[in-house]
Design a protein around this motif. Sequence first.
Motif, PDB file in Angstrom:
ATOM      1  N   LEU A  11      40.015  38.161  47.644  1.00 16.40           N
ATOM      2  CA  LEU A  11      41.173  38.771  46.995  1.00 16.40           C
ATOM      3  C   LEU A  11      40.813  39.155  45.570  1.00 16.40           C
ATOM      4  O   LEU A  11      39.998  38.501  44.930  1.00 16.40           O
ATOM      5  CB  LEU A  11      42.354  37.792  46.965  1.00 16.40           C
ATOM      6  N   ILE A  12      41.443  40.217  45.061  1.00 16.37           N
ATOM      7  CA  ILE A  12      41.286  40.590  43.655  1.00 16.37           C
ATOM      8  C   ILE A  12      42.324  39.813  42.867  1.00 16.37           C
ATOM      9  O   ILE A  12      43.529  39.976  43.066  1.00 16.37           O
ATOM     10  CB  ILE A  12      41.449  42.105  43.466  1.00 16.37           C
ATOM     11  N   LEU A  13      41.862  38.943  41.955  1.00 14.48           N
ATOM     12  CA  LEU A  13      42.731  38.002  41.269  1.00 14.48           C
ATOM     13  C   LEU A  13      42.404  37.948  39.783  1.00 14.48           C
ATOM     14  O   LEU A  13      41.353  38.426  39.344  1.00 14.48           O
ATOM     15  CB  LEU A  13      42.558  36.608  41.870  1.00 14.48           C
ATOM     16  N   ASN A  14      43.297  37.334  39.036  1.00 12.40           N
ATOM     17  CA  ASN A  14      43.081  37.084  37.613  1.00 12.40           C
ATOM     18  C   ASN A  14      42.687  35.625  37.438  1.00 12.40           C
ATOM     19  O   ASN A  14      43.503  34.721  37.654  1.00 12.40           O
ATOM     20  CB  ASN A  14      44.354  37.395  36.828  1.00 12.40           C
ATOM     21  N   VAL A  15      41.419  35.417  37.073  1.00 14.11           N
ATOM     22  CA  VAL A  15      40.861  34.065  36.957  1.00 14.11           C
ATOM     23  C   VAL A  15      39.945  33.993  35.737  1.00 14.11           C
ATOM     24  O   VAL A  15      39.555  35.017  35.167  1.00 14.11           O
ATOM     25  CB  VAL A  15      40.053  33.684  38.220  1.00 14.11           C
ATOM     26  N   ARG A  16      39.586  32.770  35.380  1.00 12.62           N
ATOM     27  CA  ARG A  16      38.619  32.609  34.289  1.00 12.62           C
ATOM     28  C   ARG A  16      37.278  33.214  34.703  1.00 12.62           C
ATOM     29  O   ARG A  16      36.787  33.020  35.817  1.00 12.62           O
ATOM     30  CB  ARG A  16      38.472  31.141  33.925  1.00 12.62           C
ATOM     31  N   ASN A  17      36.682  33.911  33.789  1.00  8.17           N
ATOM     32  CA  ASN A  17      35.543  34.781  34.049  1.00  8.17           C
ATOM     33  C   ASN A  17      34.302  34.071  34.566  1.00  8.17           C
ATOM     34  O   ASN A  17      33.612  34.566  35.442  1.00  8.17           O
ATOM     35  CB  ASN A  17      35.197  35.524  32.744  1.00  8.17           C
TER      36      ASN A  17
END
Length: 451
Positions: A348-354
Amino acid sequence: MRLTILGGGGFRVPLVYRALLADRAEGRVTRVVLHDVDADRLAAIGKVLAAQAEGVPDAPAVTATTDLDEALRGADFVFSAIRVGGLAGRAADERVALAEGVLGQETVGAGGIAYGLRTVPVAVEIARRVAALAPDAWVINFTNPAGLVTEAMSRVLGDRVIGICDSPVGLGRRVARVLGVDPAEAWFDYAGLNHLGWLRGLKAGGRDLLPELLADPERLGSFEEGRLFGADWLRSLGAVPNEYLHYYYFGRETVGAYQDALRTGGTRGAYLREQQAGFYRDALAPGVPALDAWLRTLADREATYMAANREAAGDGAGRAEADLEPGGYEQVALALMRAIARDERATLILNVRNRSALRELDADAVVEVPCLVDANGAHPVTVTPLPYHAVGLVTAVKAVEREVLTAAESRSRDAAVKAFALHPLVDSVAVARRLLAAYTAEHPELAHLSA
């Protein structure tokens, strides 16, 4: 499994519940707790959910509360979709920025900064309550600005908070459809920040199909982003940008379109404020089918999405029916919960720590990239380096986000001014100072900026 929804009186909550009703697998959500600070909104959405559940065997039980601690205790997942200041706040964000001749959109530019400044302190306090009362829960953040708020919460919750957005999902689905590919069978080479990303490739059957799309003007003009940006610009970029990059690439035209809208009928925020006020009023009225009222309002909301941008791009035809296909952020949220709760691996395309996904940013910066998800959470995939033009925007906007976090933590007006002034869509330090003064006058929530 228990799901707590913060912002449970929000208009889009029935989308989440609809997705839960369709999930019949073992380990599914069986209890939903709605939390909101507005009891009337909770009651209205409760009526919609009750109508959705009619005739559905074993529908997830729904309860509602205005007590945050009560909502969090025992939660397995916490879905955060709050709006600090409500839609009146969004309308004010737009109006103040446009008075200075800059963009006031809720996640981009001056409006996004104002929204972030008043939302981050609330989001951080929520993260602290989650850590204290439901330390094993996973937080799924949809609160805007999604990347910024996720990063703020991650400073308390670490990797147990994951941000989601429907924009990359919609973009990938539209491009896949044009290419005749099943989105579930494709790999999307997508990277950036929330509302600031690029689709650089779409791989299926062992090859990248995006170059053939970029070489075909007719097919480029057949979907939303192609019409919005124009075939020539997409070919120049060698990528398909997230729709929100229209605010950057066509900033002057977009500000003009928003100013025209403000003069003639109101901005997007003002429109939604009035539209949703009508829905909540009707939904609570005796004898009114709340679900029917919600469906009518939803259809109108989707049809008018980014209307000012389409006007600025000269696309007066309105949204194509295929672009209105349901299944956005609520499907991402459900897939994410399934992958973690059942160890059903997903991409999935998600917003997470890099970590090391984007080498241009530090490990703790929240980015929006493809992730492999399992019972241990979301693991970002290292992506190909961004081109220099994208690096410039991504690092500039991340610098702005960091100043917003500093301002919220230290209550520093200087940091808040710096956040406005550093944004690529704000063209003057003097404008930045006037923006902060005007937003502080509009929003009591910004009174904490006193240092």
